[in-house]
Design a protein around this motif. Sequence first.
Motif, PDB file in Angstrom:
ATOM      1  N   TYR A 213       0.870  -1.169   0.000  1.00 29.88           N
ATOM      2  CA  TYR A 213       0.000   0.000   0.000  1.00 29.88           C
ATOM      3  C   TYR A 213       0.911   1.225   0.000  1.00 29.88           C
ATOM      4  O   TYR A 213       2.015   1.160   0.560  1.00 29.88           O
ATOM      5  CB  TYR A 213      -0.900  -0.017   1.245  1.00 29.88           C
ATOM      6  CG  TYR A 213      -2.214   0.679   1.010  1.00 29.88           C
ATOM      7  CD1 TYR A 213      -3.189   0.098   0.200  1.00 29.88           C
ATOM      8  CD2 TYR A 213      -2.467   1.932   1.553  1.00 29.88           C
ATOM      9  CE1 TYR A 213      -4.380   0.741  -0.037  1.00 29.88           C
ATOM     10  CE2 TYR A 213      -3.664   2.579   1.318  1.00 29.88           C
ATOM     11  CZ  TYR A 213      -4.620   1.980   0.525  1.00 29.88           C
ATOM     12  OH  TYR A 213      -5.806   2.635   0.277  1.00 29.88           O
ATOM     13  N   GLU A 220       9.898   0.362  14.005  1.00 26.67           N
ATOM     14  CA  GLU A 220      11.356   0.391  14.030  1.00 26.67           C
ATOM     15  C   GLU A 220      11.828  -0.044  15.403  1.00 26.67           C
ATOM     16  O   GLU A 220      11.176   0.261  16.416  1.00 26.67           O
ATOM     17  CB  GLU A 220      11.821   1.841  13.779  1.00 26.67           C
ATOM     18  CG  GLU A 220      13.277   1.986  13.451  1.00 26.67           C
ATOM     19  CD  GLU A 220      13.574   1.567  12.011  1.00 26.67           C
ATOM     20  OE1 GLU A 220      12.626   1.382  11.214  1.00 26.67           O
ATOM     21  OE2 GLU A 220      14.771   1.419  11.681  1.00 26.67           O
ATOM     22  N   PHE A 260      22.297   0.970   5.849  1.00 23.43           N
ATOM     23  CA  PHE A 260      22.530   1.396   7.234  1.00 23.43           C
ATOM     24  C   PHE A 260      22.777   0.236   8.185  1.00 23.43           C
ATOM     25  O   PHE A 260      22.898   0.450   9.394  1.00 23.43           O
ATOM     26  CB  PHE A 260      21.363   2.266   7.731  1.00 23.43           C
ATOM     27  CG  PHE A 260      20.023   1.854   7.185  1.00 23.43           C
ATOM     28  CD1 PHE A 260      19.586   2.326   5.952  1.00 23.43           C
ATOM     29  CD2 PHE A 260      19.202   0.986   7.882  1.00 23.43           C
ATOM     30  CE1 PHE A 260      18.364   1.936   5.423  1.00 23.43           C
ATOM     31  CE2 PHE A 260      17.976   0.600   7.368  1.00 23.43           C
ATOM     32  CZ  PHE A 260      17.553   1.073   6.135  1.00 23.43           C
ATOM     33  N   THR A 261      22.787  -1.017   7.686  1.00 24.55           N
ATOM     34  CA  THR A 261      23.130  -2.163   8.552  1.00 24.55           C
ATOM     35  C   THR A 261      24.134  -3.059   7.838  1.00 24.55           C
ATOM     36  O   THR A 261      24.124  -3.178   6.613  1.00 24.55           O
ATOM     37  CB  THR A 261      21.874  -2.993   8.918  1.00 24.55           C
ATOM     38  OG1 THR A 261      21.127  -3.242   7.735  1.00 24.55           O
ATOM     39  CG2 THR A 261      21.025  -2.301   9.950  1.00 24.55           C
TER      40      THR A 261
HETATM   41  C1  FA5 Z   1      12.986  -0.908   5.398  1.00 28.38           C
HETATM   42  O1  FA5 Z   1      12.098  -0.093   5.300  1.00 28.38           O
HETATM   43  C2  FA5 Z   1      14.095  -0.743   6.340  1.00 28.38           C
HETATM   44  N1  FA5 Z   1      14.077   0.577   6.887  1.00 28.38           N
HETATM   45  C3  FA5 Z   1      14.005  -1.805   7.430  1.00 28.38           C
HETATM   46  C4  FA5 Z   1      15.214  -1.840   8.298  1.00 28.38           C
HETATM   47  C5  FA5 Z   1      15.232  -1.138   9.474  1.00 28.38           C
HETATM   48  C6  FA5 Z   1      16.327  -2.587   7.913  1.00 28.38           C
HETATM   49  C7  FA5 Z   1      16.362  -1.192  10.294  1.00 28.38           C
HETATM   50  C8  FA5 Z   1      17.470  -2.642   8.688  1.00 28.38           C
HETATM   51  C9  FA5 Z   1      17.465  -1.937   9.891  1.00 28.38           C
HETATM   52  P1  FA5 Z   1      11.884  -2.538   3.697  1.00 28.38           P
HETATM   53  O2  FA5 Z   1      11.781  -1.599   2.585  1.00 28.38           O
HETATM   54  O3  FA5 Z   1      12.182  -3.956   3.348  1.00 28.38           O
HETATM   55  O4  FA5 Z   1      12.947  -2.080   4.780  1.00 28.38           O
HETATM   56  O5  FA5 Z   1      10.504  -2.506   4.480  1.00 28.38           O
HETATM   57  C10 FA5 Z   1      10.348  -3.197   5.708  1.00 28.38           C
HETATM   58  C11 FA5 Z   1       8.977  -3.886   5.748  1.00 28.38           C
HETATM   59  O6  FA5 Z   1       7.940  -2.969   5.477  1.00 28.38           O
HETATM   60  C12 FA5 Z   1       8.780  -4.958   4.680  1.00 28.38           C
HETATM   61  O7  FA5 Z   1       9.370  -6.174   5.083  1.00 28.38           O
HETATM   62  C13 FA5 Z   1       7.307  -5.071   4.617  1.00 28.38           C
HETATM   63  O8  FA5 Z   1       6.801  -5.857   5.689  1.00 28.38           O
HETATM   64  C14 FA5 Z   1       6.867  -3.645   4.835  1.00 28.38           C
HETATM   65  N2  FA5 Z   1       6.574  -2.963   3.560  1.00 28.38           N
HETATM   66  C15 FA5 Z   1       7.446  -2.462   2.656  1.00 28.38           C
HETATM   67  N3  FA5 Z   1       6.794  -1.859   1.650  1.00 28.38           N
HETATM   68  C16 FA5 Z   1       5.477  -1.983   1.929  1.00 28.38           C
HETATM   69  C17 FA5 Z   1       4.276  -1.543   1.283  1.00 28.38           C
HETATM   70  N4  FA5 Z   1       4.299  -0.832   0.179  1.00 28.38           N
HETATM   71  N5  FA5 Z   1       3.097  -1.860   1.853  1.00 28.38           N
HETATM   72  C18 FA5 Z   1       3.061  -2.542   3.022  1.00 28.38           C
HETATM   73  N6  FA5 Z   1       4.134  -2.970   3.689  1.00 28.38           N
HETATM   74  C19 FA5 Z   1       5.344  -2.701   3.144  1.00 28.38           C
END
Ligand code: FA5
Length: 335
Positions: A213, A220, A260-261
Amino acid sequence: MSLSEFVGQLDALLEAAIEAFNLAHTEDALEEARISFLGAKSGRLKTVQKQMGSVAADDRKAAGQRLNEVKQLVQDAFEAACARVQSQSGGTAQPAIDHSLPGIAAPRGHLHPLTQTINELKEIMGRLGFEVAEGPEVEDERHNFDALNIPAEHPARDPLDNFYVNVGPAVPMLLRSQTSTVQIRVMESRPWPIRIISLGRVYRPDTADATHYPMFHQMEGLLIDRHVTMADLKSVLRMFASSYLGADVHVRFRPSFFPFTEPSVEADFWWNGNWVEFGGAGMVDPNVLSAVGYDPEEVSGFAFGLGIERLCMRRHNVTDIREFYRNDVRFLQQF
Ligand code: FA5
């Protein structure tokens, strides 16, 4: 009785009658006042009238005239009060509210499923010692990118992949694309050790489908201390997942990459025959620690960012994320 005494009594009566009618706000009160002043047997007007016989014969005509005038004025004041009381009660002779009727129960609402989920996640993480931190949804590039080790040329900064907002030419600002912004804000504002979570909305121009979405929620997590290891990260995420999704939840970690990790992982849970990604995580990159003024030789830490909708979907077996935002009461009532 002299004429002037008689007239004085009539004038006092008129004044008292007008006041009594004005003070009456219900039909019952008005009727009581009417009987008191205009009652045929013992109304005050009748009582004064009876005294007319004691007025000198020569003055009686004048006394009678004044009596008739006052009678008419009292009657007029009563009728005006009747009209007022009727209009105040909606023009009906009945009371506007029937207190004896049973009431209509107002349907009771409740919190949105995502708000309920957010509250529960805070509680679970609170038990693990994480306190809640907040950050703004409209962010600058430093917190959304630079301090997170995402350099200027990185594709994640493409304006087509972000919602930039126009707040003036000098400061490029955007709707935050991840809650990792709050990691930076917290580390900038206080010394380690740190153990926080931050839950809130994030925005990406993703096309909506069953699992995506353009506006969604992330949780976090950030823990900074001496000697923090990847084993700590995995234990916390496993403990969290089994608390929220049940002891039988099957979680796996895949190697991944986030600027960042280092190292980085993605976390999946098993659901309906598939692995579904619910978050990214990893050990905080030394560059990030340096950017906020910590010494990477002294401290280490882990961070994670989990999709709150995905967690809530699995918990309640919701197969389409868009249901959360359709505001269909038939869906929302089930939580
Ligand atoms: C991140 O956003 C990183 N900031 C996560 C992170 C934090 C990594 C700290 C390392 C250290 P990512 O883009 O994969 O990562 O998004 C994390 C989670 O958000 C996904 O695994 C998914 O569960 C959710 N997500 C991502 N995009 C969407 C979307 N468009 N709609 C709903 N859920 C989503």
